[in-house]
Scaffold this motif. Sequence first.
Motif, PDB file in Angstrom:
ATOM      1  N   PHE A 267      92.930 108.025  38.831  1.00  0.00           N
ATOM      2  CA  PHE A 267      92.753 108.946  39.953  1.00  0.00           C
ATOM      3  C   PHE A 267      92.176 108.188  41.133  1.00  0.00           C
ATOM      4  O   PHE A 267      91.617 107.119  40.986  1.00  0.00           O
ATOM      5  CB  PHE A 267      91.870 110.147  39.574  1.00  0.00           C
ATOM      6  CG  PHE A 267      90.415 109.817  39.385  1.00  0.00           C
ATOM      7  CD1 PHE A 267      89.515 109.997  40.417  1.00  0.00           C
ATOM      8  CD2 PHE A 267      89.955 109.331  38.174  1.00  0.00           C
ATOM      9  CE1 PHE A 267      88.174 109.698  40.247  1.00  0.00           C
ATOM     10  CE2 PHE A 267      88.610 109.036  37.988  1.00  0.00           C
ATOM     11  CZ  PHE A 267      87.717 109.220  39.025  1.00  0.00           C
ATOM     12  N   GLY A 268      92.385 108.743  42.322  1.00  0.00           N
ATOM     13  CA  GLY A 268      91.881 108.127  43.537  1.00  0.00           C
ATOM     14  C   GLY A 268      92.834 107.141  44.183  1.00  0.00           C
ATOM     15  O   GLY A 268      92.526 106.564  45.220  1.00  0.00           O
ATOM     16  N   GLU A 269      94.006 106.960  43.586  1.00  0.00           N
ATOM     17  CA  GLU A 269      94.939 105.967  44.126  1.00  0.00           C
ATOM     18  C   GLU A 269      95.533 106.393  45.458  1.00  0.00           C
ATOM     19  O   GLU A 269      95.917 105.549  46.265  1.00  0.00           O
ATOM     20  CB  GLU A 269      96.052 105.667  43.121  1.00  0.00           C
ATOM     21  CG  GLU A 269      97.111 106.730  42.976  1.00  0.00           C
ATOM     22  CD  GLU A 269      96.699 107.929  42.147  1.00  0.00           C
ATOM     23  OE1 GLU A 269      97.522 108.832  42.013  1.00  0.00           O
ATOM     24  OE2 GLU A 269      95.562 107.988  41.639  1.00  0.00           O
ATOM     25  N   MET A 270      95.598 107.683  45.727  1.00  0.00           N
ATOM     26  CA  MET A 270      96.192 108.144  46.980  1.00  0.00           C
ATOM     27  C   MET A 270      95.365 107.709  48.185  1.00  0.00           C
ATOM     28  O   MET A 270      95.923 107.367  49.228  1.00  0.00           O
ATOM     29  CB  MET A 270      96.378 109.657  46.972  1.00  0.00           C
ATOM     30  CG  MET A 270      97.429 110.127  45.973  1.00  0.00           C
ATOM     31  SD  MET A 270      99.015 109.270  46.097  1.00  0.00           S
ATOM     32  CE  MET A 270      99.531 109.738  47.734  1.00  0.00           C
ATOM     33  N   SER A 271      94.053 107.684  48.062  1.00  0.00           N
ATOM     34  CA  SER A 271      93.238 107.234  49.193  1.00  0.00           C
ATOM     35  C   SER A 271      93.494 105.762  49.483  1.00  0.00           C
ATOM     36  O   SER A 271      93.493 105.335  50.629  1.00  0.00           O
ATOM     37  CB  SER A 271      91.752 107.488  48.930  1.00  0.00           C
ATOM     38  OG  SER A 271      91.296 106.762  47.825  1.00  0.00           O
ATOM     39  N   PHE A 272      93.749 104.983  48.430  1.00  0.00           N
ATOM     40  CA  PHE A 272      94.083 103.563  48.631  1.00  0.00           C
ATOM     41  C   PHE A 272      95.456 103.441  49.282  1.00  0.00           C
ATOM     42  O   PHE A 272      95.621 102.719  50.262  1.00  0.00           O
ATOM     43  CB  PHE A 272      94.062 102.807  47.303  1.00  0.00           C
ATOM     44  CG  PHE A 272      94.610 101.421  47.412  1.00  0.00           C
ATOM     45  CD1 PHE A 272      93.858 100.420  47.997  1.00  0.00           C
ATOM     46  CD2 PHE A 272      95.876 101.119  46.959  1.00  0.00           C
ATOM     47  CE1 PHE A 272      94.361  99.128  48.129  1.00  0.00           C
ATOM     48  CE2 PHE A 272      96.388  99.838  47.075  1.00  0.00           C
ATOM     49  CZ  PHE A 272      95.629  98.844  47.663  1.00  0.00           C
TER      50      PHE A 272
ATOM     51  N   HIS B 150     102.963 108.226  38.886  1.00  0.00           N
ATOM     52  CA  HIS B 150     103.337 109.410  39.659  1.00  0.00           C
ATOM     53  C   HIS B 150     104.609 110.052  39.113  1.00  0.00           C
ATOM     54  O   HIS B 150     104.717 111.278  39.061  1.00  0.00           O
ATOM     55  CB  HIS B 150     103.482 109.057  41.137  1.00  0.00           C
ATOM     56  CG  HIS B 150     102.166 108.915  41.813  1.00  0.00           C
ATOM     57  ND1 HIS B 150     101.796 109.680  42.888  1.00  0.00           N
ATOM     58  CD2 HIS B 150     101.105 108.114  41.553  1.00  0.00           C
ATOM     59  CE1 HIS B 150     100.578 109.352  43.257  1.00  0.00           C
ATOM     60  NE2 HIS B 150     100.145 108.403  42.459  1.00  0.00           N
ATOM     61  N   ILE B 151     105.550 109.243  38.694  1.00  0.00           N
ATOM     62  CA  ILE B 151     106.789 109.777  38.114  1.00  0.00           C
ATOM     63  C   ILE B 151     106.487 110.533  36.830  1.00  0.00           C
ATOM     64  O   ILE B 151     107.056 111.594  36.571  1.00  0.00           O
ATOM     65  CB  ILE B 151     107.807 108.644  37.876  1.00  0.00           C
ATOM     66  CG1 ILE B 151     108.358 108.169  39.220  1.00  0.00           C
ATOM     67  CG2 ILE B 151     108.937 109.102  36.962  1.00  0.00           C
ATOM     68  CD1 ILE B 151     109.179 106.904  39.148  1.00  0.00           C
ATOM     69  N   SER B 152     105.572 110.015  36.030  1.00  0.00           N
ATOM     70  CA  SER B 152     105.243 110.690  34.774  1.00  0.00           C
ATOM     71  C   SER B 152     104.581 112.046  35.003  1.00  0.00           C
ATOM     72  O   SER B 152     104.600 112.912  34.130  1.00  0.00           O
ATOM     73  CB  SER B 152     104.343 109.808  33.904  1.00  0.00           C
ATOM     74  OG  SER B 152     103.044 109.721  34.459  1.00  0.00           O
TER      75      SER B 152
ATOM     76  N   TYR C 237     102.158  98.231  42.502  1.00  0.00           N
ATOM     77  CA  TYR C 237     102.800  99.396  43.097  1.00  0.00           C
ATOM     78  C   TYR C 237     103.835 100.006  42.156  1.00  0.00           C
ATOM     79  O   TYR C 237     104.026 101.220  42.146  1.00  0.00           O
ATOM     80  CB  TYR C 237     103.403  99.051  44.456  1.00  0.00           C
ATOM     81  CG  TYR C 237     102.341  98.848  45.510  1.00  0.00           C
ATOM     82  CD1 TYR C 237     101.545  99.907  45.920  1.00  0.00           C
ATOM     83  CD2 TYR C 237     102.110  97.600  46.063  1.00  0.00           C
ATOM     84  CE1 TYR C 237     100.549  99.736  46.877  1.00  0.00           C
ATOM     85  CE2 TYR C 237     101.120  97.413  47.011  1.00  0.00           C
ATOM     86  CZ  TYR C 237     100.353  98.484  47.410  1.00  0.00           C
ATOM     87  OH  TYR C 237      99.364  98.308  48.343  1.00  0.00           O
ATOM     88  N   CYS C 238     104.482  99.200  41.347  1.00  0.00           N
ATOM     89  CA  CYS C 238     105.408  99.708  40.342  1.00  0.00           C
ATOM     90  C   CYS C 238     104.658 100.559  39.325  1.00  0.00           C
ATOM     91  O   CYS C 238     105.126 101.631  38.924  1.00  0.00           O
ATOM     92  CB  CYS C 238     106.126  98.544  39.661  1.00  0.00           C
ATOM     93  SG  CYS C 238     107.364  99.068  38.470  1.00  0.00           S
ATOM     94  N   TYR C 239     103.481 100.103  38.915  1.00  0.00           N
ATOM     95  CA  TYR C 239     102.669 100.871  37.975  1.00  0.00           C
ATOM     96  C   TYR C 239     102.243 102.200  38.586  1.00  0.00           C
ATOM     97  O   TYR C 239     102.348 103.254  37.945  1.00  0.00           O
ATOM     98  CB  TYR C 239     101.445 100.066  37.541  1.00  0.00           C
ATOM     99  CG  TYR C 239     100.489 100.893  36.716  1.00  0.00           C
ATOM    100  CD1 TYR C 239     100.787 101.225  35.405  1.00  0.00           C
ATOM    101  CD2 TYR C 239      99.299 101.366  37.268  1.00  0.00           C
ATOM    102  CE1 TYR C 239      99.928 102.009  34.657  1.00  0.00           C
ATOM    103  CE2 TYR C 239      98.434 102.148  36.523  1.00  0.00           C
ATOM    104  CZ  TYR C 239      98.750 102.464  35.215  1.00  0.00           C
ATOM    105  OH  TYR C 239      97.914 103.241  34.492  1.00  0.00           O
ATOM    106  N   ILE C 240     101.777 102.175  39.814  1.00  0.00           N
ATOM    107  CA  ILE C 240     101.355 103.406  40.490  1.00  0.00           C
ATOM    108  C   ILE C 240     102.539 104.374  40.577  1.00  0.00           C
ATOM    109  O   ILE C 240     102.400 105.576  40.327  1.00  0.00           O
ATOM    110  CB  ILE C 240     100.789 103.119  41.899  1.00  0.00           C
ATOM    111  CG1 ILE C 240      99.528 102.262  41.814  1.00  0.00           C
ATOM    112  CG2 ILE C 240     100.535 104.413  42.666  1.00  0.00           C
ATOM    113  CD1 ILE C 240      98.350 102.928  41.162  1.00  0.00           C
ATOM    114  N   ALA C 241     103.710 103.857  40.908  1.00  0.00           N
ATOM    115  CA  ALA C 241     104.903 104.715  40.983  1.00  0.00           C
ATOM    116  C   ALA C 241     105.232 105.312  39.624  1.00  0.00           C
ATOM    117  O   ALA C 241     105.576 106.498  39.532  1.00  0.00           O
ATOM    118  CB  ALA C 241     106.086 103.917  41.519  1.00  0.00           C
ATOM    119  N   SER C 242     105.116 104.535  38.557  1.00  0.00           N
ATOM    120  CA  SER C 242     105.423 105.057  37.221  1.00  0.00           C
ATOM    121  C   SER C 242     104.441 106.144  36.812  1.00  0.00           C
ATOM    122  O   SER C 242     104.814 107.118  36.161  1.00  0.00           O
ATOM    123  CB  SER C 242     105.462 103.933  36.184  1.00  0.00           C
ATOM    124  OG  SER C 242     104.164 103.424  35.942  1.00  0.00           O
TER     125      SER C 242
END
Length: 72
Positions: free
Chosen positions: A7-12, A61-63, A54-59
Motif C-alpha cells: 500500500f502507498g504506492e500511488m503516492s510514489f 494493480h492488475i490482480s 514498475y512491472c511488479y506494481i502493475a501486476s
Amino acid sequence: MNTGALFGEMSFLEGGAATASVIADEDAVDMYIIEGYFINIVFVKYPDLAGRFYCYIASVHISLLPYLFVTR
C-alpha cells in the motif's frame, strides 16, 4: 490486508501526498517503509531495476481488478 500486501504506492507513482491508511488488528505487525527518494537513487544506480519495479506494481494493480467489479 494480507501478508505481503502493498500500500502507498500511488503516492510514489503520482508524486503526491500519501492517501492510504492501515490499522493493524494484531499486536505483531511488521511494516517496511521505502521512501520515494531512496527508490529513485536505486534506479539511478541500477536502471534495469526500474522496469522490474514498475512491472511488479502493475501486476499488483492488475490482480486487484476483479475486486473493483464485485457486485454487492
